[in-house]
Design an enzyme around this catalytic site. Structure first.
Site, PDB file in Angstrom:
ATOM      1  N   TYR A  37      40.747  53.498  41.260  1.00 24.02           N
ATOM      2  CA  TYR A  37      41.561  53.777  40.247  1.00 24.02           C
ATOM      3  C   TYR A  37      42.349  55.173  41.002  1.00 24.02           C
ATOM      4  CZ  TYR A  37      40.987  50.403  37.182  1.00 24.02           C
ATOM      5  OH  TYR A  37      41.188  49.184  36.490  1.00 24.02           O
TER       6      TYR A  37
HETATM    7  P1  ATP Z   1      42.804  43.618  34.838  1.00 25.94           P
HETATM    8  O1  ATP Z   1      43.285  43.519  33.014  1.00 25.94           O
HETATM    9  O2  ATP Z   1      43.889  43.713  35.370  1.00 25.94           O
HETATM   10  O3  ATP Z   1      42.425  42.842  35.843  1.00 25.94           O
HETATM   11  P2  ATP Z   1      39.868  45.156  34.215  1.00 25.94           P
HETATM   12  O4  ATP Z   1      40.225  44.327  33.471  1.00 25.94           O
HETATM   13  O5  ATP Z   1      39.449  45.386  35.703  1.00 25.94           O
HETATM   14  O6  ATP Z   1      41.936  45.325  34.446  1.00 25.94           O
HETATM   15  P3  ATP Z   1      41.163  46.619  32.205  1.00 25.94           P
HETATM   16  O7  ATP Z   1      39.212  47.637  31.993  1.00 25.94           O
HETATM   17  O8  ATP Z   1      41.416  45.847  31.646  1.00 25.94           O
HETATM   18  O9  ATP Z   1      40.291  46.757  33.285  1.00 25.94           O
HETATM   19  O10 ATP Z   1      41.910  48.008  32.776  1.00 25.94           O
HETATM   20  C1  ATP Z   1      41.774  49.191  33.726  1.00 25.94           C
HETATM   21  C2  ATP Z   1      41.797  50.785  32.457  1.00 25.94           C
HETATM   22  O11 ATP Z   1      41.335  51.199  33.444  1.00 25.94           O
HETATM   23  C3  ATP Z   1      42.876  51.037  31.597  1.00 25.94           C
HETATM   24  O12 ATP Z   1      42.749  50.832  30.554  1.00 25.94           O
HETATM   25  C4  ATP Z   1      43.005  52.329  32.505  1.00 25.94           C
HETATM   26  O13 ATP Z   1      43.782  52.887  31.206  1.00 25.94           O
HETATM   27  C5  ATP Z   1      41.932  52.774  32.870  1.00 25.94           C
HETATM   28  N1  ATP Z   1      42.463  53.727  33.360  1.00 25.94           N
HETATM   29  C6  ATP Z   1      42.693  53.981  34.791  1.00 25.94           C
HETATM   30  N2  ATP Z   1      43.147  55.286  35.330  1.00 25.94           N
HETATM   31  C7  ATP Z   1      41.960  56.064  34.717  1.00 25.94           C
HETATM   32  C8  ATP Z   1      40.878  56.774  34.506  1.00 25.94           C
HETATM   33  N3  ATP Z   1      41.392  57.951  35.666  1.00 25.94           N
HETATM   34  N4  ATP Z   1      40.411  57.673  33.685  1.00 25.94           N
HETATM   35  C9  ATP Z   1      40.102  56.955  32.537  1.00 25.94           C
HETATM   36  N5  ATP Z   1      40.701  55.504  32.195  1.00 25.94           N
HETATM   37  C10 ATP Z   1      41.568  55.485  33.658  1.00 25.94           C
END
Ligand code: ATP
Ligand code: CA
Ligand code: CA
Length: 182
Positions: A37
């Protein structure tokens, strides 16, 4: 496109996989996902509720699937509905260099093993994260003008069919990992 997704903590993945099978969900495949990220120079994505991510998924011993993703802020209260734009990239090193030259900084990494199932038009995943445990996500990707409330109801209906009625989680894996550190 809009990502409509609801996630729940599960305690016994084996049992949940049996229930998925009974429901008629089809197992697709398993991926090891490595996510990086980024944060912008002028914006804190934690505050704006956005996300910029590079995902790396091994395809075999030498090849990787590499995806750049933008996620917009959450659009509704119960689910994690948000705009999602994904594009395949050919080089993680070069993409990272572009972003870093523009002032973007690596904010965190998240690793997980994701088992992927399909059921009707939904993608159901069982995600195993070190230190955090196992979660199930049910997701639909829809057009901007779709009826989000209806889709959320349908997703909740599937959770109900799987006997999952609590432990829903709206916090991202990244934030859960950060909380876990404290
Ligand atoms: P996907 O569903 O796309 O496969 P995932 O299931 O791996 O993703 P999620 O927890 O659903 O992961 O989504 C990634 C999350 O990380 C998002 O909700 C986003 O808002 C959060 N995020 C991204 N960058 C940051 C940051 N710098 N600090 C905190 N949270 C963040
Ligand atoms: Ca997710
Ligand atoms: Ca998703």
């Amino acid at each position: 496109m809009i990502e409509v997704e609801i996630k729940a903590k599960i305690e016994n993945p084996k049992y949940e996989i049996e229930k998925l099978d009974k429901l008629g969900a089809k197992y697709s495949h398993t991926e090891r996902q490595h996510d990086i990220y980024f944060n912008a120079p002028d914006k804190d994505y934690k505050k704006t509720d956005e996300a910029l991510r590079i995902r790396k998924i091994p395809k075999n011993d030498t090849e990787f699937e590499k995806i750049l993703t933008y996620k917009g802020p959450k659009l509704n209260d119960i689910s994690k509905t948000r705009k999602e734009i994904e594009v395949e990239i050919s080089s993680i090193t070069k993409m990272t260099e572009i972003l870093e030259n523009l002032g973007f900084k690596k904010a965190a990494t998240v690793d997980k093993i994701r088992r992927i199932f399909t059921y009707e038009n939904y993608t159901i995943t069982i995600d195993k994260l070190e230190k955090l445990g196992t979660y199930m996500e049910i997701e639909d990707v829809v057009k901007e003008d779709a009826n989000i409330d209806e889709i959320c109801d349908n997703i909740m209906e599937i959770f109900k069919k799987l006997d999952i009625t609590d432990n829903f989680e709206r916090t991202s894996y990244l934030e859960l990992l950060e909380e876990n550190k404290e």
